[in-house]
Design a protein around this motif. Structure first.
Motif, PDB file in Angstrom:
ATOM      1  N   ALA A   3       0.838  -1.201   0.000  1.00 43.97           N
ATOM      2  CA  ALA A   3       0.000   0.000   0.000  1.00 43.97           C
ATOM      3  C   ALA A   3       0.874   1.251   0.000  1.00 43.97           C
ATOM      4  O   ALA A   3       0.564   2.230  -0.686  1.00 43.97           O
ATOM      5  N   ASN A   4       1.964   1.229   0.762  1.00 41.82           N
ATOM      6  CA  ASN A   4       2.864   2.388   0.803  1.00 41.82           C
ATOM      7  C   ASN A   4       3.510   2.651  -0.549  1.00 41.82           C
ATOM      8  O   ASN A   4       3.645   3.804  -0.970  1.00 41.82           O
ATOM      9  N   GLU A   5       3.929   1.593  -1.247  1.00 46.87           N
ATOM     10  CA  GLU A   5       4.528   1.750  -2.571  1.00 46.87           C
ATOM     11  C   GLU A   5       3.502   2.311  -3.559  1.00 46.87           C
ATOM     12  O   GLU A   5       3.831   3.184  -4.373  1.00 46.87           O
ATOM     13  N   ILE A   6       2.291   1.830  -3.473  1.00 50.25           N
ATOM     14  CA  ILE A   6       1.230   2.325  -4.359  1.00 50.25           C
ATOM     15  C   ILE A   6       0.955   3.795  -4.054  1.00 50.25           C
ATOM     16  O   ILE A   6       0.832   4.618  -4.966  1.00 50.25           O
ATOM     17  N   GLU A   7       0.873   4.146  -2.777  1.00 50.02           N
ATOM     18  CA  GLU A   7       0.626   5.539  -2.391  1.00 50.02           C
ATOM     19  C   GLU A   7       1.731   6.457  -2.889  1.00 50.02           C
ATOM     20  O   GLU A   7       1.463   7.580  -3.333  1.00 50.02           O
ATOM     21  N   GLU A   8       2.988   6.005  -2.852  1.00 44.28           N
ATOM     22  CA  GLU A   8       4.093   6.808  -3.381  1.00 44.28           C
ATOM     23  C   GLU A   8       3.914   7.054  -4.873  1.00 44.28           C
ATOM     24  O   GLU A   8       4.114   8.176  -5.357  1.00 44.28           O
ATOM     25  N   ASN A   9       3.545   6.020  -5.611  1.00 46.88           N
ATOM     26  CA  ASN A   9       3.295   6.174  -7.046  1.00 46.88           C
ATOM     27  C   ASN A   9       2.121   7.113  -7.303  1.00 46.88           C
ATOM     28  O   ASN A   9       2.179   7.950  -8.213  1.00 46.88           O
ATOM     29  N   LEU A  10       1.075   6.984  -6.518  1.00 44.36           N
ATOM     30  CA  LEU A  10      -0.087   7.844  -6.699  1.00 44.36           C
ATOM     31  C   LEU A  10       0.233   9.295  -6.350  1.00 44.36           C
ATOM     32  O   LEU A  10      -0.284  10.220  -6.990  1.00 44.36           O
ATOM     33  N   GLN A  11       1.100   9.511  -5.371  1.00 45.98           N
ATOM     34  CA  GLN A  11       1.512  10.879  -5.036  1.00 45.98           C
ATOM     35  C   GLN A  11       2.240  11.512  -6.217  1.00 45.98           C
ATOM     36  O   GLN A  11       2.035  12.689  -6.527  1.00 45.98           O
ATOM     37  N   GLN A  12       3.067  10.740  -6.906  1.00 44.62           N
ATOM     38  CA  GLN A  12       3.748  11.236  -8.113  1.00 44.62           C
ATOM     39  C   GLN A  12       2.724  11.607  -9.186  1.00 44.62           C
ATOM     40  O   GLN A  12       2.862  12.626  -9.862  1.00 44.62           O
ATOM     41  N   VAL A  13       1.700  10.781  -9.336  1.00 44.88           N
ATOM     42  CA  VAL A  13       0.638  11.051 -10.309  1.00 44.88           C
ATOM     43  C   VAL A  13      -0.055  12.374  -9.969  1.00 44.88           C
ATOM     44  O   VAL A  13      -0.294  13.208 -10.846  1.00 44.88           O
ATOM     45  N   VAL A  14      -0.376  12.574  -8.692  1.00 41.93           N
ATOM     46  CA  VAL A  14      -1.047  13.799  -8.256  1.00 41.93           C
ATOM     47  C   VAL A  14      -0.163  15.014  -8.554  1.00 41.93           C
ATOM     48  O   VAL A  14      -0.641  16.031  -9.077  1.00 41.93           O
ATOM     49  N   GLU A  15       1.117  14.907  -8.254  1.00 44.90           N
ATOM     50  CA  GLU A  15       2.030  16.029  -8.506  1.00 44.90           C
ATOM     51  C   GLU A  15       2.130  16.341  -9.998  1.00 44.90           C
ATOM     52  O   GLU A  15       2.068  17.510 -10.398  1.00 44.90           O
ATOM     53  N   LEU A  16       2.257  15.314 -10.825  1.00 42.13           N
ATOM     54  CA  LEU A  16       2.333  15.538 -12.268  1.00 42.13           C
ATOM     55  C   LEU A  16       1.006  16.053 -12.824  1.00 42.13           C
ATOM     56  O   LEU A  16       0.991  16.939 -13.677  1.00 42.13           O
ATOM     57  N   GLY A  17      -0.105  15.500 -12.333  1.00 45.27           N
ATOM     58  CA  GLY A  17      -1.418  15.971 -12.775  1.00 45.27           C
ATOM     59  C   GLY A  17      -1.663  17.420 -12.395  1.00 45.27           C
ATOM     60  O   GLY A  17      -2.236  18.190 -13.162  1.00 45.27           O
ATOM     61  N   SER A  18      -1.207  17.801 -11.216  1.00 46.34           N
ATOM     62  CA  SER A  18      -1.380  19.179 -10.752  1.00 46.34           C
ATOM     63  C   SER A  18      -0.505  20.160 -11.527  1.00 46.34           C
ATOM     64  O   SER A  18      -0.869  21.318 -11.698  1.00 46.34           O
ATOM     65  N   SER A  19       0.630  19.691 -12.006  1.00 45.88           N
ATOM     66  CA  SER A  19       1.546  20.589 -12.712  1.00 45.88           C
ATOM     67  C   SER A  19       0.975  21.049 -14.053  1.00 45.88           C
ATOM     68  O   SER A  19       1.448  22.013 -14.639  1.00 45.88           O
ATOM     69  N   GLY A  20      -0.068  20.378 -14.528  1.00 48.20           N
ATOM     70  CA  GLY A  20      -0.701  20.775 -15.775  1.00 48.20           C
ATOM     71  C   GLY A  20      -1.700  21.912 -15.626  1.00 48.20           C
ATOM     72  O   GLY A  20      -2.267  22.384 -16.601  1.00 48.20           O
ATOM     73  N   ILE A  21      -1.887  22.381 -14.405  1.00 47.73           N
ATOM     74  CA  ILE A  21      -2.820  23.479 -14.171  1.00 47.73           C
ATOM     75  C   ILE A  21      -2.030  24.783 -14.182  1.00 47.73           C
ATOM     76  O   ILE A  21      -1.155  24.995 -13.344  1.00 47.73           O
ATOM     77  N   LYS A  22      -2.315  25.621 -15.151  1.00 42.67           N
ATOM     78  CA  LYS A  22      -1.576  26.877 -15.343  1.00 42.67           C
ATOM     79  C   LYS A  22      -2.552  27.997 -15.693  1.00 42.67           C
ATOM     80  O   LYS A  22      -3.547  27.776 -16.377  1.00 42.67           O
ATOM     81  N   LEU A  23      -2.213  29.187 -15.272  1.00 42.15           N
ATOM     82  CA  LEU A  23      -2.905  30.380 -15.731  1.00 42.15           C
ATOM     83  C   LEU A  23      -2.165  30.848 -16.974  1.00 42.15           C
ATOM     84  O   LEU A  23      -0.951  31.079 -16.934  1.00 42.15           O
ATOM     85  N   ILE A  24      -2.875  30.949 -18.072  1.00 34.81           N
ATOM     86  CA  ILE A  24      -2.250  31.367 -19.320  1.00 34.81           C
ATOM     87  C   ILE A  24      -2.836  32.715 -19.709  1.00 34.81           C
ATOM     88  O   ILE A  24      -4.051  32.853 -19.902  1.00 34.81           O
ATOM     89  N   LYS A  25      -1.971  33.697 -19.818  1.00 37.95           N
ATOM     90  CA  LYS A  25      -2.411  35.018 -20.240  1.00 37.95           C
ATOM     91  C   LYS A  25      -2.292  35.072 -21.758  1.00 37.95           C
ATOM     92  O   LYS A  25      -1.216  34.913 -22.326  1.00 37.95           O
TER      93      LYS A  25
END
Length: 143
Positions: free
Chosen positions: A110-132
């Motif tokens: 479960a801990n290994e899966i959670e670590e992988n999912l945390q990476q997914v969340v970080e990468l998914g969040s990085s796609g949110i940008k304000l574009i002027k």
């Protein structure tokens, strides 16, 4: 590992359809649309929809933290250590999750899966940008 998208109304279905358009049909991707039919209790709908995959490891992705869909999934996931929950559904997150899931093994803890999912969340969040966008922006410049 299974992925279940769950949302108020049809957002989860729209995400499912978009993923299918971009990546093709994903055998491990499912969706649940809550409150589309007022006569259906979401908690019962959730249990019924996951019945065929309930013994698998499941990552649930809900639309909004603190919402009724998320809270019902929390109740369900808290009863099973093979269930995981990500809240804040967006398309980049789901695409990243589908890509990452293939590297998660059934034998992972479960801990290994959670670590992988945390990476997914970080990468998914990085796609949110304000574009002027101003008058000097052209489509050609975006590529």
């Amino acid at each position: 590992m299974e992925i279940v998208l769950a949302s108020h109304s049809n957002l989860a279905k729209g995400m499912y359809d978009s993923v299918t358009l971009i990546m093709g049909k994903q055998q491990n991707l499912h969706y649940i649309t809550a409150y589309v039919d007022d006569s259906v209790d979401f908690k019962n709908q959730l249990v019924e929809e996951i019945e065929p995959i309930k013994d698998q490891k499941i990552v649930f992705v809900t639309d909004i933290i603190g919402g009724s869909v998320n809270n019902n999934v929390i109740d369900l996931t808290s009863q099973n250590e093979s269930y995981f929950l990500i809240s804040g559904m967006n398309l980049p997150l789901i695409l990243e999750l589908i890509t990452k899931i293939s590297s998660i093994k059934d034998s992972d803890s479960a801990n290994e899966i959670e670590e992988n999912l945390q990476q997914v969340v970080e990468l998914g969040s990085s796609g949110i940008k304000l574009i002027k966008v101003d008058n000097s922006f052209t489509e050609e410049e975006s590529f």
